[in-house]
Design a protein around this motif. Structure first.
Motif, PDB file in Angstrom:
ATOM      1  N   HIS A 106      -6.228  -3.299   6.669  1.00  0.00           N
ATOM      2  CA  HIS A 106      -5.338  -3.121   5.314  1.00  0.00           C
ATOM      3  C   HIS A 106      -6.222  -3.481   4.005  1.00  0.00           C
ATOM      4  O   HIS A 106      -6.134  -2.221   2.421  1.00  0.00           O
ATOM      5  N   HIS A 108      -1.621  -3.173  -3.923  1.00  0.00           N
ATOM      6  CA  HIS A 108      -3.576  -2.928  -3.030  1.00  0.00           C
ATOM      7  C   HIS A 108      -4.541  -2.709  -4.453  1.00  0.00           C
ATOM      8  O   HIS A 108      -5.405  -2.682  -4.953  1.00  0.00           O
ATOM      9  N   ASP A 118      -4.235   2.347  -4.752  1.00  0.00           N
ATOM     10  CA  ASP A 118      -3.023   3.024  -5.058  1.00  0.00           C
ATOM     11  C   ASP A 118      -1.924   2.238  -5.668  1.00  0.00           C
ATOM     12  O   ASP A 118      -2.182   1.019  -4.885  1.00  0.00           O
ATOM     13  N   HIS A 175       0.850  -1.131  -0.021  1.00  0.00           N
ATOM     14  CA  HIS A 175       0.505   0.058   0.002  1.00  0.00           C
ATOM     15  C   HIS A 175       0.447   1.039  -0.097  1.00  0.00           C
ATOM     16  O   HIS A 175       2.397   1.117   0.318  1.00  0.00           O
TER      17      HIS A 175
HETATM   18 ZN   LIG Z   1      -4.444   0.511  -0.017  1.00  0.00          ZN
END
Ligand SMILES: [Zn+2]
Length: 394
Positions: free
Chosen positions: A216, A283, A300, A160
């Motif tokens: 996450h 991600h 991201d 990320h």
């Molecule tokens: Zn992320």
């Protein structure tokens, strides 16, 4: 091997195009070039390694008419529906690179930090715990037969970026960067947002313990050769780089120290949990929105993740499993902002989806509908398992 049609375009055109195509190293670019040159959708590169693997798994040739449809043995379901066919183009790269696992070990451990044999140092001041990891997965190709037994070791890594406030990476900005970085770490700890944060100076901060779940990845999909993973908070570790990588924000400002830290941290985690290289992804590659069945909800690292420098194969070249496995589509505007690497995964995913639909004799729309139904079934199996896990956690 590239199978080239001999009928529609002239033989000379085919020979010239084939010669030119062999000079293009990138398989995706080569495929597109051949499509353009020959105007035939059947052109497809079947790498030797992938064919060997298919043979090993008792692949049967079907649809002898075009000789291109590969059906894994046992892939037919009771209702007569072929579940899917994995993309062969990406199998080659993942087959080769996934076999290499680095060897890294713990050298020294204290309450403040840990040190590892590859130079990795982990800062523990912000370390916290949430809920012990427990998750289920689905067997590739047999996803609708139910979930696996519960697992506890992480299966992969999602990269990320924090997309947080940035200041110029200059010596006179050091104090400001430290203030921003501290506020960020406190926020991330409060949210249990990632397992690790790599700050702008390349320091690695453990936030949530590796044995626990971090918040996450949200709704997400990934698959390797054997296994399908849904909603990766439980099954994958989250590493976030203090950086802006949103493609609309321009060039990412990742520092060399951050790239180095990502590399040694990834090596350590892969060594410790024997994580395959193909399960180290960004991600943007895994994020989905079940509300509108579109991939790339978060983006991201949709562009610019330094796979090579981190010691990984270019996983941007993987066809997105959310697309070919569950029929997700994507917002066309995404292609405009993400740039070519991410776009390739989208295109390859759609290509595979189309081929699988054809293999069924179904329209793309009908096939997508079928896959969406399967996705929702699996999602509810997963929710039921997670509820049970939560109950056990008390
Ligand atoms: Zn992320």
């Amino acid at each position: 091997m590239a199978r080239e049609p001999q009928s529609a375009p002239g033989r000379l055109t085919t020979i010239v195009a084939g010669w030119q195509a062999r000079r293009i190293e990138d398989p995706v670019a080569r495929l597109h070039f051949l499509r353009h040159s020959l105007g035939d959708r059947r052109v497809w590169d079947v790498p030797r390694l992938a064919r060997q693997e298919w043979k090993r798994r008792k692949i049967v040739w079907a649809a002898a008419g075009c000789g291109l449809l590969l059906l894994p043995a046992g892939a037919w379901k009771g209702n007569g529906v072929l579940w899917d066919r994995a993309p062969v183009l990406t199998a080659q790269a993942s087959e080769r690179d996934a076999n290499y696992i680095p060897s890294v070990w713990l050298v020294e451990q204290g309450t403040e930090r840990e040190e590892y044999s590859n130079g990795l140092r982990i800062e523990r001041r912000y370390e916290t715990s949430l809920t012990p990891r427990e998750y289920v997965v689905f067997q590739r190709g047999r996803e609708d037969r139910g979930a696996s037994a519960a697992r506890t070791a992480p299966a992969g890594i999602v990269f990320h970026s924090t997309e947080s406030a940035q200041t110029e990476f200059q010596p006179d900005q050091t104090r400001r960067m430290r203030i921003i970085g501290t506020a960020l770490l406190e926020f991330v700890r409060q949210e249990h947002a990632y397992h690790y944060v790599v700050d702008r100076f390349g320091r690695v901060w453990r936030i949530v313990r590796e044995s626990d779940i971090a918040n996450h990845a949200g709704h997400s999909v990934w698959a390797d050769r054997d296994t399908t993973y849904l909603n990766l908070n439980r099954s994958f570790l989250g590493i976030s780089v203090e950086a802006l990588t949103d493609p609309s924000a321009g060039q990412s400002q990742v520092t060399p120290a951050q790239v180095h830290a990502l590399r040694v941290l990834t090596e350590m985690l892969r060594s410790k949990y024997r994580i395959s290289a193909q399960n180290c992804v960004t991600h943007a590659q895994v994020s989905v929105n079940p509300g509108n069945m579109q991939a790339g909800y978060h983006y991201d690292w949709a562009v610019g993740f330094p796979y090579a420098q981190v010691g990984l194969p270019d996983n941007y070249a993987a066809a997105l499993p959310s697309i070919w496995l569950f029929g997700f589509s994507y917002d066309p505007s995404l292609v405009k902002v993400t740039g070519e690497p991410f776009w390739r995964g989208l295109v390859l995913g759609e290509e595979q989806l189309r081929q699988n639909a054809t293999a069924h004799g179904l329209s793309l729309e009908a096939y997508r509908g079928l896959l969406e139904k399967r996705y929702r079934q699996i999602l509810s199996t997963l929710s039921a398992n997670n509820v049970k896990a939560k109950e056990r956690e008390g």
